[in-house]
Design a protein around this motif. Sequence first.
Motif, PDB file in Angstrom:
ATOM      1  N   LEU A  87      47.033  57.841  44.319  1.00 20.14           N
ATOM      2  CA  LEU A  87      47.346  56.671  43.955  1.00 20.14           C
ATOM      3  C   LEU A  87      47.900  56.625  42.423  1.00 20.14           C
ATOM      4  O   LEU A  87      46.961  57.112  41.710  1.00 20.14           O
ATOM      5  CB  LEU A  87      46.901  55.544  44.222  1.00 20.14           C
ATOM      6  CG  LEU A  87      46.477  55.215  45.741  1.00 20.14           C
ATOM      7  CD1 LEU A  87      45.708  53.990  46.053  1.00 20.14           C
ATOM      8  CD2 LEU A  87      47.979  55.066  46.600  1.00 20.14           C
ATOM      9  N   SER A  88      48.927  56.284  41.939  1.00 23.56           N
ATOM     10  CA  SER A  88      49.093  56.014  40.759  1.00 23.56           C
ATOM     11  C   SER A  88      48.439  54.533  40.204  1.00 23.56           C
ATOM     12  O   SER A  88      48.015  54.110  41.255  1.00 23.56           O
ATOM     13  CB  SER A  88      50.613  55.891  40.250  1.00 23.56           C
ATOM     14  OG  SER A  88      51.168  54.944  40.819  1.00 23.56           O
ATOM     15  N   GLN A  89      48.392  54.404  39.155  1.00 21.29           N
ATOM     16  CA  GLN A  89      47.705  53.181  38.627  1.00 21.29           C
ATOM     17  C   GLN A  89      48.374  51.876  39.069  1.00 21.29           C
ATOM     18  O   GLN A  89      48.011  50.801  39.739  1.00 21.29           O
ATOM     19  CB  GLN A  89      47.499  52.942  37.059  1.00 21.29           C
ATOM     20  CG  GLN A  89      46.414  53.946  36.698  1.00 21.29           C
ATOM     21  CD  GLN A  89      46.145  53.583  35.039  1.00 21.29           C
ATOM     22  OE1 GLN A  89      47.142  53.390  34.325  1.00 21.29           O
ATOM     23  NE2 GLN A  89      45.034  53.936  34.636  1.00 21.29           N
ATOM     24  N   GLN A  90      49.922  52.142  39.272  1.00 21.01           N
ATOM     25  CA  GLN A  90      50.786  51.168  39.586  1.00 21.01           C
ATOM     26  C   GLN A  90      50.618  50.973  41.150  1.00 21.01           C
ATOM     27  O   GLN A  90      50.763  49.912  41.678  1.00 21.01           O
ATOM     28  CB  GLN A  90      52.266  51.428  39.241  1.00 21.01           C
ATOM     29  CG  GLN A  90      52.814  51.547  37.991  1.00 21.01           C
ATOM     30  CD  GLN A  90      51.983  52.449  37.194  1.00 21.01           C
ATOM     31  OE1 GLN A  90      51.774  53.488  37.695  1.00 21.01           O
ATOM     32  NE2 GLN A  90      52.083  52.302  35.631  1.00 21.01           N
ATOM     33  N   ASP A  91      50.661  51.962  41.836  1.00 16.18           N
ATOM     34  CA  ASP A  91      50.291  52.072  43.421  1.00 16.18           C
ATOM     35  C   ASP A  91      49.144  51.258  43.969  1.00 16.18           C
ATOM     36  O   ASP A  91      48.970  50.420  44.633  1.00 16.18           O
ATOM     37  CB  ASP A  91      50.315  53.397  44.012  1.00 16.18           C
ATOM     38  CG  ASP A  91      51.470  54.169  43.523  1.00 16.18           C
ATOM     39  OD1 ASP A  91      52.481  53.547  43.799  1.00 16.18           O
ATOM     40  OD2 ASP A  91      51.535  55.513  43.884  1.00 16.18           O
ATOM     41  N   ALA A  92      48.134  51.681  43.080  1.00 18.59           N
ATOM     42  CA  ALA A  92      46.721  51.007  43.110  1.00 18.59           C
ATOM     43  C   ALA A  92      46.916  49.458  42.945  1.00 18.59           C
ATOM     44  O   ALA A  92      46.376  48.780  43.984  1.00 18.59           O
ATOM     45  CB  ALA A  92      45.772  51.666  42.309  1.00 18.59           C
ATOM     46  N   ALA A  93      47.502  49.050  41.850  1.00 14.08           N
ATOM     47  CA  ALA A  93      47.546  47.645  41.748  1.00 14.08           C
ATOM     48  C   ALA A  93      48.430  47.102  42.886  1.00 14.08           C
ATOM     49  O   ALA A  93      48.201  45.903  43.341  1.00 14.08           O
ATOM     50  CB  ALA A  93      48.269  47.485  40.423  1.00 14.08           C
ATOM     51  N   ALA A  94      49.475  47.675  43.343  1.00 17.72           N
ATOM     52  CA  ALA A  94      50.321  46.853  44.299  1.00 17.72           C
ATOM     53  C   ALA A  94      49.635  46.749  45.765  1.00 17.72           C
ATOM     54  O   ALA A  94      49.735  45.780  46.411  1.00 17.72           O
ATOM     55  CB  ALA A  94      51.827  48.059  44.441  1.00 17.72           C
ATOM     56  N   LEU A  95      48.814  47.766  46.158  1.00 19.02           N
ATOM     57  CA  LEU A  95      48.190  47.868  47.258  1.00 19.02           C
ATOM     58  C   LEU A  95      46.893  46.813  47.231  1.00 19.02           C
ATOM     59  O   LEU A  95      46.765  45.976  48.310  1.00 19.02           O
ATOM     60  CB  LEU A  95      47.754  49.369  47.598  1.00 19.02           C
ATOM     61  CG  LEU A  95      48.853  50.152  48.168  1.00 19.02           C
ATOM     62  CD1 LEU A  95      48.397  51.768  48.475  1.00 19.02           C
ATOM     63  CD2 LEU A  95      49.457  49.517  49.397  1.00 19.02           C
ATOM     64  N   ASN A 132      46.576  52.809  55.043  1.00 17.46           N
ATOM     65  CA  ASN A 132      47.712  52.699  55.827  1.00 17.46           C
ATOM     66  C   ASN A 132      47.999  51.261  56.280  1.00 17.46           C
ATOM     67  O   ASN A 132      49.008  50.644  56.228  1.00 17.46           O
ATOM     68  CB  ASN A 132      47.849  53.580  57.131  1.00 17.46           C
ATOM     69  CG  ASN A 132      47.947  54.827  56.569  1.00 17.46           C
ATOM     70  OD1 ASN A 132      48.742  55.294  55.652  1.00 17.46           O
ATOM     71  ND2 ASN A 132      47.337  55.590  57.546  1.00 17.46           N
ATOM     72  N   GLU A 133      46.767  50.622  56.569  1.00 23.82           N
ATOM     73  CA  GLU A 133      46.808  49.232  56.734  1.00 23.82           C
ATOM     74  C   GLU A 133      47.370  48.310  55.689  1.00 23.82           C
ATOM     75  O   GLU A 133      48.211  47.594  55.669  1.00 23.82           O
ATOM     76  CB  GLU A 133      45.468  48.759  57.259  1.00 23.82           C
ATOM     77  CG  GLU A 133      44.700  49.504  58.489  1.00 23.82           C
ATOM     78  CD  GLU A 133      44.839  48.788  59.624  1.00 23.82           C
ATOM     79  OE1 GLU A 133      45.046  47.356  59.639  1.00 23.82           O
ATOM     80  OE2 GLU A 133      44.680  49.369  60.541  1.00 23.82           O
ATOM     81  N   LEU A 134      46.686  48.659  54.511  1.00 26.45           N
ATOM     82  CA  LEU A 134      47.180  47.985  53.399  1.00 26.45           C
ATOM     83  C   LEU A 134      48.650  48.119  53.005  1.00 26.45           C
ATOM     84  O   LEU A 134      49.344  47.023  52.704  1.00 26.45           O
ATOM     85  CB  LEU A 134      46.428  48.481  52.291  1.00 26.45           C
ATOM     86  CG  LEU A 134      44.775  47.861  52.138  1.00 26.45           C
ATOM     87  CD1 LEU A 134      44.384  48.444  50.640  1.00 26.45           C
ATOM     88  CD2 LEU A 134      44.910  46.538  51.812  1.00 26.45           C
ATOM     89  N   ARG A 135      49.035  49.280  53.279  1.00 22.12           N
ATOM     90  CA  ARG A 135      50.527  49.538  53.039  1.00 22.12           C
ATOM     91  C   ARG A 135      51.463  48.778  53.975  1.00 22.12           C
ATOM     92  O   ARG A 135      52.342  48.194  53.549  1.00 22.12           O
ATOM     93  CB  ARG A 135      50.976  51.012  53.320  1.00 22.12           C
ATOM     94  CG  ARG A 135      50.250  51.935  52.066  1.00 22.12           C
ATOM     95  CD  ARG A 135      51.437  53.272  52.155  1.00 22.12           C
ATOM     96  NE  ARG A 135      50.830  53.832  50.777  1.00 22.12           N
ATOM     97  CZ  ARG A 135      49.833  54.823  50.821  1.00 22.12           C
ATOM     98  NH1 ARG A 135      49.364  55.246  51.902  1.00 22.12           N
ATOM     99  NH2 ARG A 135      49.675  55.417  49.486  1.00 22.12           N
ATOM    100  N   GLN A 136      51.032  48.757  55.169  1.00 25.03           N
ATOM    101  CA  GLN A 136      51.675  47.839  56.178  1.00 25.03           C
ATOM    102  C   GLN A 136      51.822  46.212  55.768  1.00 25.03           C
ATOM    103  O   GLN A 136      52.669  45.700  55.841  1.00 25.03           O
ATOM    104  CB  GLN A 136      51.279  48.096  57.513  1.00 25.03           C
ATOM    105  CG  GLN A 136      51.658  49.310  58.201  1.00 25.03           C
ATOM    106  CD  GLN A 136      51.076  49.544  59.459  1.00 25.03           C
ATOM    107  OE1 GLN A 136      50.338  48.636  60.356  1.00 25.03           O
ATOM    108  NE2 GLN A 136      50.933  50.639  60.109  1.00 25.03           N
ATOM    109  N   HIS A 137      50.385  45.910  55.289  1.00 25.18           N
ATOM    110  CA  HIS A 137      50.426  44.492  54.926  1.00 25.18           C
ATOM    111  C   HIS A 137      51.459  44.260  53.924  1.00 25.18           C
ATOM    112  O   HIS A 137      51.942  43.038  54.089  1.00 25.18           O
ATOM    113  CB  HIS A 137      48.911  44.187  54.552  1.00 25.18           C
ATOM    114  CG  HIS A 137      48.724  42.786  54.225  1.00 25.18           C
ATOM    115  ND1 HIS A 137      48.758  41.654  54.908  1.00 25.18           N
ATOM    116  CD2 HIS A 137      48.354  42.533  52.980  1.00 25.18           C
ATOM    117  CE1 HIS A 137      48.595  40.847  54.163  1.00 25.18           C
ATOM    118  NE2 HIS A 137      48.481  40.973  52.935  1.00 25.18           N
TER     119      HIS A 137
END
Length: 153
Positions: A87-95, A132-137
């Motif tokens: 994950l990038s820092q941005q991805d991580a913050a989004a999730l 994956n759960e987090l992504r869906q959420h």
Amino acid sequence: MDTETKICPMCETGILTPVTYAEDFEYRGALLHIEGLEGCECNVCGADPVLKEQILCNQARIADAKRQIDGLLTSDEIRTIRTTLNLSQQDAAALFGGGVNAFSKYERGDVMQSVAMDRLLRLVARHPFLLNELRQHVGSKTESRVCETPPRS
Ligand SMILES: [Zn+2]
């Protein structure tokens, strides 16, 4: 620290040599002894300024020492978890939440992660499929937000 010669800002003639030092801090009623803090020493006037990039390093070191007392993940551990999860820092913050710049702040030691964030990271590090759960959420949250436009009256 880079190797370029630094002139002392105090006497403007001396040359600064990098040095490391130890300092004691009080944290949660305990004495925190931190070694390996970076600073400089002037060979002429004896001033010992700490340069901007050294302050950043020291800040991270101090944050990590406090995290160890609190039983929290260190900057490096957070970075390792994030990069292992790809994950990038941005991805991580989004999730995971925590705000747009949360992960750059955690990894710099600017801000300490909450206990809740710490536990979430440990959990996902151990069970990466939870991503994956987090992504869906997170995805469904954005979708439902679109649907939640207030009814026209
Ligand atoms: Zn000097």
